[in-house]
Design a protein around this motif. Structure first.
Motif, PDB file in Angstrom:
ATOM      1  N   THR A   5       0.836  -1.199   0.000  1.00  0.00           N
ATOM      2  CA  THR A   5       0.000   0.000   0.000  1.00  0.00           C
ATOM      3  C   THR A   5       0.871   1.250   0.000  1.00  0.00           C
ATOM      4  N   LEU A  78      -2.703   7.866   6.366  1.00  0.00           N
ATOM      5  CA  LEU A  78      -2.812   6.544   6.996  1.00  0.00           C
ATOM      6  C   LEU A  78      -4.239   6.002   6.893  1.00  0.00           C
ATOM      7  N   LEU A  79      -5.229   6.872   7.069  1.00  0.00           N
ATOM      8  CA  LEU A  79      -6.623   6.446   6.967  1.00  0.00           C
ATOM      9  C   LEU A  79      -6.958   6.014   5.538  1.00  0.00           C
ATOM     10  N   GLN A  82      -5.510   2.605   5.113  1.00  0.00           N
ATOM     11  CA  GLN A  82      -6.343   1.648   5.844  1.00  0.00           C
ATOM     12  C   GLN A  82      -7.598   1.321   5.028  1.00  0.00           C
ATOM     13  N   ARG A  83      -8.253   2.345   4.504  1.00  0.00           N
ATOM     14  CA  ARG A  83      -9.457   2.136   3.695  1.00  0.00           C
ATOM     15  C   ARG A  83      -9.148   1.310   2.448  1.00  0.00           C
ATOM     16  N   GLU A  86      -8.686  -2.303   3.496  1.00  0.00           N
ATOM     17  CA  GLU A  86      -9.991  -2.871   3.848  1.00  0.00           C
ATOM     18  C   GLU A  86     -10.877  -3.059   2.618  1.00  0.00           C
ATOM     19  N   PRO A 103      -0.653   2.263   8.972  1.00  0.00           N
ATOM     20  CA  PRO A 103      -2.055   2.551   9.249  1.00  0.00           C
ATOM     21  C   PRO A 103      -2.599   1.507  10.220  1.00  0.00           C
ATOM     22  N   LYS A 104      -3.807   1.721  10.720  1.00  0.00           N
ATOM     23  CA  LYS A 104      -4.441   0.710  11.570  1.00  0.00           C
ATOM     24  C   LYS A 104      -4.785  -0.492  10.710  1.00  0.00           C
ATOM     25  N   LEU A 105      -4.260  -1.647  11.102  1.00  0.00           N
ATOM     26  CA  LEU A 105      -4.449  -2.877  10.340  1.00  0.00           C
ATOM     27  C   LEU A 105      -4.867  -3.997  11.272  1.00  0.00           C
TER      28      LEU A 105
END
Length: 188
Positions: A5, A78-79, A82-83, A86, A103-105
């Motif tokens: 990513t 980062l968002l 993440q998107r 996802e 990012p949050k994963l």
């Protein structure tokens, strides 16, 4: 099932930050993948189409100027990544991220500085993100031709800054960025 990513559009002062996530198919190699900044526009366009045709999975996501202003460009980048991850429709085994932050994963991830030139899956994501963001800036140019977004893609070039000064900020300008704040009279 390794995902790469990357994002495009952290430096501009208008428009979205766009991210892509890609899981390549090792049985269908794509020649010429590299950091999108090292490729010509024509080469990026051709590779983007080939990546979409040959990758196992790919996804593009973004954060618009309002989101960037609300949470800052780093968090928006980062968002968006993440998107994009996802949005793949599958859960990768691992995510390789260009840069020094994750990012949050929900799966293991690894941040790799210069990763878009080191790992094909990150390079592929870099290409998809850059091509999509440039495409969007051409569309925005049609809405706001005074700003010449087709030429500078909203980077703070001298020409863009001059147009910003002359016409003020349009709805897609990032109001939290200094050149835009200056035009809005929020800073000297």
């Amino acid at each position: 099932m390794i995902c790469g990513t990357d994002e495009a559009g952290r430096g501009p002062i208008a428009g979205p930050v766009v991210a892509a996530a890609v899981i390549l198919d090792p049985r269908r190699p794509i020649l010429g993948i590299n950091d999108s900044k090292k490729l010509s526009e024509k080469k990026r366009e051709a590779l983007s189409q080939e990546i979409k045709e040959k990758a196992l999975y790919w996804s593009i996501a973004q954060c618009d100027a309002d989101e960037i202003d609300a949470i800052n460009i780093l968090q928006a980048s980062l968002l968006a990544m993440q998107r994009a991850v996802e949005g793949l429709g599958v859960t990768p085994e691992k995510v390789l991220v260009d840069g020094n932050r994750l990012p949050k994963l929900i799966v293991p991830g690894e941040a790799i500085i210069g990763g878009d030139g080191l790992h094909e899956c990150i390079g592929a994501a870099s290409i998809l993100a850059k091509v999509e963001r440039d495409r969007q800036m051409l569309l925005w140019h049609a809405h706001y031709p005074d700003y010449d977004f087709a030429r500078h893609k909203a980077y703070p070039t001298p020409g863009h800054l001059e147009l910003l000064q002359r016409f003020g900020a349009c709805p897609i300008h990032r109001r939290s960025f200094k050149p835009v704040r200056r035009v809005l009279g929020e800073i000297d």
